[in-house]
Design a protein around this motif. Sequence first.
Motif, PDB file in Angstrom:
ATOM      1  N   ALA A  16      48.786  25.440  31.327  1.00  0.00           N
ATOM      2  CA  ALA A  16      48.541  26.552  30.441  1.00  0.00           C
ATOM      3  C   ALA A  16      47.750  26.318  29.372  1.00  0.00           C
ATOM      4  O   ALA A  16      46.836  27.189  29.171  1.00  0.00           O
ATOM      5  CB  ALA A  16      50.002  26.981  30.253  1.00  0.00           C
ATOM      6  N   ILE A  17      47.767  25.051  28.764  1.00  0.00           N
ATOM      7  CA  ILE A  17      46.912  24.674  27.670  1.00  0.00           C
ATOM      8  C   ILE A  17      45.479  24.664  28.228  1.00  0.00           C
ATOM      9  O   ILE A  17      44.629  25.376  27.472  1.00  0.00           O
ATOM     10  CB  ILE A  17      47.254  23.623  26.988  1.00  0.00           C
ATOM     11  N   LYS A  18      45.291  24.325  29.259  1.00  0.00           N
ATOM     12  CA  LYS A  18      43.715  24.265  29.881  1.00  0.00           C
ATOM     13  C   LYS A  18      43.134  25.842  30.049  1.00  0.00           C
ATOM     14  O   LYS A  18      42.210  26.084  29.786  1.00  0.00           O
ATOM     15  CB  LYS A  18      43.885  23.378  31.032  1.00  0.00           C
ATOM     16  N   LYS A  19      44.060  26.362  30.616  1.00  0.00           N
ATOM     17  CA  LYS A  19      43.674  27.715  31.187  1.00  0.00           C
ATOM     18  C   LYS A  19      43.525  28.697  29.835  1.00  0.00           C
ATOM     19  O   LYS A  19      42.383  29.297  29.663  1.00  0.00           O
ATOM     20  CB  LYS A  19      44.833  28.381  31.739  1.00  0.00           C
ATOM     21  N   LEU A  20      44.426  28.550  28.709  1.00  0.00           N
ATOM     22  CA  LEU A  20      44.338  29.303  27.630  1.00  0.00           C
ATOM     23  C   LEU A  20      43.298  28.982  26.815  1.00  0.00           C
ATOM     24  O   LEU A  20      42.382  29.793  26.280  1.00  0.00           O
ATOM     25  CB  LEU A  20      45.426  29.248  26.752  1.00  0.00           C
ATOM     26  N   PRO A  50      42.464  19.831  26.012  1.00  0.00           N
ATOM     27  CA  PRO A  50      41.061  20.142  26.187  1.00  0.00           C
ATOM     28  C   PRO A  50      40.123  19.949  24.960  1.00  0.00           C
ATOM     29  O   PRO A  50      40.761  19.896  23.767  1.00  0.00           O
ATOM     30  CB  PRO A  50      40.887  21.655  26.449  1.00  0.00           C
ATOM     31  N   GLU A  51      38.893  19.448  24.992  1.00  0.00           N
ATOM     32  CA  GLU A  51      38.101  19.165  23.766  1.00  0.00           C
ATOM     33  C   GLU A  51      38.231  20.263  22.754  1.00  0.00           C
ATOM     34  O   GLU A  51      38.168  19.714  21.560  1.00  0.00           O
ATOM     35  CB  GLU A  51      36.745  18.867  24.200  1.00  0.00           C
ATOM     36  N   ASN A  52      38.175  21.647  22.870  1.00  0.00           N
ATOM     37  CA  ASN A  52      38.020  22.412  22.087  1.00  0.00           C
ATOM     38  C   ASN A  52      39.504  22.685  21.241  1.00  0.00           C
ATOM     39  O   ASN A  52      39.748  23.565  20.520  1.00  0.00           O
ATOM     40  CB  ASN A  52      37.881  23.710  22.516  1.00  0.00           C
ATOM     41  N   ILE A 225      52.214  24.207  21.402  1.00  0.00           N
ATOM     42  CA  ILE A 225      50.584  24.278  21.598  1.00  0.00           C
ATOM     43  C   ILE A 225      50.358  25.584  22.359  1.00  0.00           C
ATOM     44  O   ILE A 225      49.511  26.496  22.098  1.00  0.00           O
ATOM     45  CB  ILE A 225      49.851  23.151  22.013  1.00  0.00           C
ATOM     46  N   VAL A 226      51.257  25.788  23.444  1.00  0.00           N
ATOM     47  CA  VAL A 226      51.140  26.896  24.420  1.00  0.00           C
ATOM     48  C   VAL A 226      51.230  28.211  23.702  1.00  0.00           C
ATOM     49  O   VAL A 226      50.762  29.301  23.646  1.00  0.00           O
ATOM     50  CB  VAL A 226      51.833  26.888  25.719  1.00  0.00           C
ATOM     51  N   MET A 227      52.146  28.270  22.923  1.00  0.00           N
ATOM     52  CA  MET A 227      52.796  29.215  22.107  1.00  0.00           C
ATOM     53  C   MET A 227      51.806  29.731  21.121  1.00  0.00           C
ATOM     54  O   MET A 227      51.366  31.103  20.901  1.00  0.00           O
ATOM     55  CB  MET A 227      54.011  28.974  21.177  1.00  0.00           C
ATOM     56  N   ILE A 228      51.253  28.794  20.248  1.00  0.00           N
ATOM     57  CA  ILE A 228      50.096  29.126  19.453  1.00  0.00           C
ATOM     58  C   ILE A 228      48.835  29.606  19.986  1.00  0.00           C
ATOM     59  O   ILE A 228      48.398  30.768  19.571  1.00  0.00           O
ATOM     60  CB  ILE A 228      49.700  27.922  18.495  1.00  0.00           C
ATOM     61  N   LEU A 229      48.483  29.218  21.263  1.00  0.00           N
ATOM     62  CA  LEU A 229      47.370  29.534  21.896  1.00  0.00           C
ATOM     63  C   LEU A 229      47.506  31.026  22.460  1.00  0.00           C
ATOM     64  O   LEU A 229      46.523  31.804  22.345  1.00  0.00           O
ATOM     65  CB  LEU A 229      46.960  28.567  23.120  1.00  0.00           C
TER      66      LEU A 229
END
Length: 358
Positions: A16-20, A50-52, A225-229
């Motif tokens: 999810a982090i990568k997708k977001l 991810p790098e960003n 982190i997912v929730m923040i993104l």
Amino acid sequence: MIDINDRRIIKRSIEAIKKLSSKLDNIKIMHLCGSHEHVICKYGIRDVLPENITVIPGPGCPVCVTTQKEIDTAIYLAEEGYTVVTLGDMYRVPGSRKSLMELQSEGADIRIVYGIGDAVRIAEKEGEKVVFIAIGFETTAPTTAAEVVNVRSRKIDNFYILNCHRQIPPVVEFLLEEGSNIQGFICPGHVATITGLKPYYKLCSRYKIPMIVAGFEPVDVLVSIVMILEQILNNSYKVENEYRRAVREEGNPIAQRLINEVFEPADMPWRGFPVIKNGGLKLRKKYRNLDIYYHEDIPEMKEVVNSNCICGEILRGKKLPTDCKLFGKYCTPINPVGSCMVSEEGTCYIFYKYRGFI
């Protein structure tokens, strides 16, 4: 409620982090707890981001943010004949001239205890003038408050505290006002067990920034982190409770009442920071006679800070330990130059431990 042992949630969170992140520009998230940094370093969480997406440590270690001036004051009191009682981490933090550990080797009466209750018992049993270094955020303030009430009710007249208690929400506001370019906060779950979520509501609303109260397992950090993104993408900012298995929205009302009975907010400097409005707690007038500053005319302490130590910049999220030329060479857990290398909650100590130095 999250199953902290479910590896499928960890995998889905990383995905999810990568997708977001693919839909976002550079995002900088700050956490406010040494325990979160332990989890991030131990389990290599930064390596899967991810790098960003960057997660940086902030001023989440109470030992680290205690000022050098406060250490120097404790040393002065010991040299004046007080029995100085402290938690273990404070024992080795360098002051301007020396640490409490070094002073003890010279014959000063320095004691290490598990908590303030032990310090009170020393004062009762031995009859000496005892001063306890009271550190910590809202998590430990209730225990100090309880013993202050106890000491006053029992009229123990040889016990005092060197009060170094601080509050988390005001430092969050300072960082946001400073323009630190932080897009989200992972807030410490143990603090929120006391305070609840309410102290973050105004900050979240005013600055339009996600604030997630998180637990201390790898899955907690990843889900946060997912929730923040998700909030950033939806442009819908709020305080969320990821740590529902331990934190209630209202927090702990009994502990809050105890803190409010004994303490009131006070402007206070943090290591690496200027004076932060309401950044600390001070004893109310009713209990002021237990404050060592009220009892003793302590001279003004002039800090002598090692200009090569970047603990202040690390605590403000501006640099990492690996940016310091002392790190791992001249500054180690055995021979700490700065406070961030002393405590197990300190960012430098954690980086040193999990990057193969220990």
